[in-house]
Scaffold this active site. Structure first.
Site, PDB file in Angstrom:
ATOM      1  CG  ASP A  91      -2.047  -0.963   1.149  1.00  0.00           C
ATOM      2  OD1 ASP A  91      -2.400  -1.356   0.024  1.00  0.00           O
ATOM      3  OD2 ASP A  91      -2.599  -1.333   2.207  1.00  0.00           O
ATOM      4  CG  LEU A  93       1.683   3.841   4.001  1.00  0.00           C
ATOM      5  CD1 LEU A  93       2.629   3.324   5.071  1.00  0.00           C
ATOM      6  CD2 LEU A  93       0.239   3.825   4.494  1.00  0.00           C
ATOM      7  CG  ASP A 195      18.698   0.151   8.862  1.00  0.00           C
ATOM      8  OD1 ASP A 195      19.485   0.963   9.390  1.00  0.00           O
ATOM      9  OD2 ASP A 195      18.620  -0.008   7.633  1.00  0.00           O
TER      10      ASP A 195
END
Length: 288
Positions: A91, A93, A195
């Site tokens: 998706d 964003l 990370d």
């Protein structure tokens, strides 16, 4: 994005893609915004032979974080091989500049992720990647042992083999373990993003924090915090909110240095000698 991949995605999702736009997606893969009349998707494409394994590990990391129900991650729709590499479709964003209240929520949610410990060991059931470098997650019962064996030693070995560090600049395994056992506390395993720099989170338009591009493992929560501080740090409201959930204990500066050493070694191995000085300083300060 080439037309054949576009057609492949259209076929798999039963959609018609009206627009494809190249967008920023990091240093490793090409990234595209795919738009239909009603939906938007984010697609990463990489022709490297290890790309599919990298994307599969990213998908597994996002799923592990999402399963905790503490902090949002983008929904992965497709993860497949493609030609010599692979692609990952999620998706899309739309991000906004973070406000202090957004970062406060982010701090609370990251603390919730770290406090939800559902592993008895340090590591992860599968190996993954940090950037494009392989990251071993062989499980250990002891945090210091895991950090030395699965984090520091592989990067030090890689740097030595590439002549980015000399043998004289690398401490012995015995010294690495002795110092880490002294400075690193006995902790419960927390699920880490792994990370967590500023490019690996975003704030959606509705203010929801999202974690992206993880390199997950179960480890000490302060490791994620150390990475957030490596290149300037996050908004103070993030740290204030996070610290509401953790008591103050001494030695954080030393642990931050030790944890940042891993990320600096990764950058040394990825980007070369410009990171040598900072790696050498930490190695000399603590291990010699």
């Amino acid at each position: 994005m080439d037309k054949t991949l576009k057609a492949h995605v259209e076929y798999l999702l039963c959609i018609r893609i009206e627009r494809v736009t190249a967008v920023s997606g990091g240093d490793i893969s090409k990234a595209f915004l795919l738009e239909t009349d009603t939906e938007r998707f984010f697609c990463k494409v990489n022709s490297n032979t290890a790309a599919f394994e990298m994307f599969k590990a990213e998908k597994e990391g996002l799923a592990a974080i999402a399963a905790t129900k503490t902090i949002a991650t983008p929904k992965v729709l497709l993860c497949e091989t493609w030609e010599t590499g692979g692609f990952l479709l999620m998706d899309y964003l739309e991000a906004k500049p973070p406000r202090p209240n957004d970062m406060e929520l982010f701090g609370h949610q990251l603390a919730a992720l770290h406090q939800l410990s559902n592993s008895d060991t340090f590591g992860f059931p599968s190996d993954n990647y940090i950037g494009c470098l392989p990251q071993s997650n062989k499980e250990h019962l002891d945090w210091a042992g895991f950090y030395v064996e699965q984090r520091l030693r592989p990067q030090l070995r890689m740097a030595r083999n590439a002549q980015l560090l000399s043998s004289k600049e690398i401490p012995s395994e015995t010294e690495l373990l002795k110092i880490c056992e002294t400075l690193l506390p006995k902790v419960e395993p927390s699920l880490l993003h792994g990370d967590l720099w500023s490019g690996n989170y975003l704030i959606a338009q509705n203010g929801t924090p999202y974690l992206i591009d993880p390199a997950v493992c179960f480890g000490h929560s302060e490791m994620d915090l150390a990475m957030t501080r490596l290149f300037g740090g996050f908004n103070s409201s993030f740290y204030d909110a996070y610290n509401e959930h953790y008591p103050k204990i001494g030695g954080k500066k030393e642990r931050c240095d030790i944890y940042q050493l891993y990320y600096l070694l990764v950058h040394l191995n990825l980007f070369g000698a410009s990171y040598h000085r900072r790696c050498k300083e930490i190695l000399q300060r603590y291990f010699f």
